[in-house]
Enzyme design. Structure first.
Site: not given
Ligand code: FNR
Ligand code: LAC
Length: 357
Positions: A132, A130, A227, A254, A251, A158, A108
């Site tokens: 941002y 990945q 993504k 989230r 995500h 993303t 990330s």
């Molecule tokens: C994420 N995700 C995420 N995605 C991304 O593109 N950049 C990021 O920095 C993050 N950070 C992040 C932190 C945490 C704690 C979580 C749980 C998720 C999303 C991640 O890449 C992914 O899309 C999801 O976590 C997929 O779902 P599951 O496998 O957690 O159920």
């Molecule tokens: C998150 C962001 C940082 O899901 O991608 O926490």
């Protein structure tokens, strides 16, 4: 680490015991009422597997290839921010676990490790970055150049976070990032309290599809993975703007609460672009059979966010390695019982919509 971790839930339980409550909830939590968070996992129960028998399953392979890289199991480590919250080894430990498991790790932007440092942590291991995309174009260009120079094999953009979703667990807890957590891949110093709101300063929310032309010119050597796609319309736009692969993702629930589970929109995206690019899926993957259902519905492979993060939090590099090994063994068993000697043999005929629900 004890050997009593029989499934991913066991790793999550150990992680919960070991983590500060705020860090656990940051990882476990979703946006709003967490409908989509629950929906991701719940969707897998709405599909049933249709096994075929008397197929020679004497030899099983769990390997697939993604963007020209062969990986030992159809599970890529998803980009998850601030991995030092889970374990002091952070992204370096995760990289070594992914390398040991024979799969890709996605770093990330919001990590404590630069692309060069991650490459050095697991020399020769397949790694994706990945992005941002920050408002500072110069910084973004330098970052993607460093990604290419470090030998990463793909750039993942993303697109579902122009702003962070409303994470009510973090708001309620007043969760703050450690003041000393290095974030070298950002052009700004990220505010540590209410960092989700502060991300707004780091991520450019004015981007449009046209900007992907600039990105591709800045990093033409690396295939682009987009993504955060949940509609056929955006899948087509991603392909038209140069994506080599798409991640059907919300995500992990989230971002916008109330969007569909990724498994439920996967067929729409596969129908739209599955013949032209690789379609990956993430969201709610907790078991090998979840992966098999995603493959049957057209995913090339999946990404794991929380499951492998629970491993890291439960036992550092060893824990993450064990979660990936567990998923691989569950996939292998599932293939055997499904009557499929390899992931390539899994087809839509191997699933049906559940009628018992
Ligand atoms: C994420 N995700 C995420 N995605 C991304 O593109 N950049 C990021 O920095 C993050 N950070 C992040 C932190 C945490 C704690 C979580 C749980 C998720 C999303 C991640 O890449 C992914 O899309 C999801 O976590 C997929 O779902 P599951 O496998 O957690 O159920
Ligand atoms: C998150 C962001 C940082 O899901 O991608 O926490």
């Amino acid at each position: 680490m004890s050997d009593q971790h029989v499934n991913v839930d066991d790793f999550e339980e150990t992680a919960r015991e070991r983590l500060e409550p705020g860090a656990y909830d940051y990882i476990a939590g979703g946006a709003g009422d967490e409908h989509t968070l629950r929906g991701n996992a719940g969707a897998f129960a709405r599909w049933e597997l249709r096994p075929r028998v008397l197929v020679d399953v004497g030899t099983i392979s769990t390997a697939v290839s993604v963007l020209g890289t062969e990986i030992a199991l159809p599970v890529v480590v998803a980009p998850t921010a601030f991995q030092r919250l889970a374990d002091p080894g952070g992204e370096v430990s995760m990289a070594r676990a992914a390398a040991a498991a024979g799969t890709v790790m996605t770093l990330s932007t919001l990590s404590s490790t630069t692309p060069a440092e991650l490459a050095a942590a697991a020399p020769g291991a397949p790694q994706w970055f990945q992005l941002y995309w920050s408002r500072d174009r110069g910084f973004t260009r330098e970052l993607v150049e460093a990604v290419a120079e470090a030998g990463f094999r793909a750039l993942m953009l993303t697109v579902d976070l122009p702003v962070a979703g409303r994470r009510e667990r973090d708001l309620r807890a007043g969760f703050a990032l450690p003041a000393d957590l290095p974030l070298p891949n950002l052009p700004i110093e990220l505010q540590r309290e209410d960092f989700h709101a502060a991300l707004h300063a780091a991520v450019d929310d004015t981007l449009t599809w046209r900007d992907l032309e600039w990105l591709r010119s800045s990093c033409s050597l690396l295939p682009l993975v987009v993504k955060g796609i949940l509609t056929a319309e955006d899948a087509l736009l991603a392909v038209e703007h140069g994506a080599a692969a798409i991640v059907v993702s919300n995500h992990g629930g989230r971002q916008l609460d109330g969007v569909p589970a990724t498994l439920d929109v996967l067929p729409e995206v596969v129908e739209a672009v599955g013949e032209r690019v690789e379609v990956l899926l993430d969201g709610g993957i907790r078991r090998g059979v979840d992966v098999l259902k995603a493959l049957a519905l057209g995913a090339r492979a999946t990404l794991s966010g929380r499951a492998v993060l629970w491993g890291l939090a439960a036992g550092g590099q060893e824990g993450a390695t064990r979660v990936l090994a567990l998923l691989r063994s569950e996939i292998e068993l599932g293939l055997k019982l499904l009557g499929c000697p390899s992931p390539a043999d899994v087809t839509p005929a191997h699933v049906r919509r559940a009628t018992s629900l």
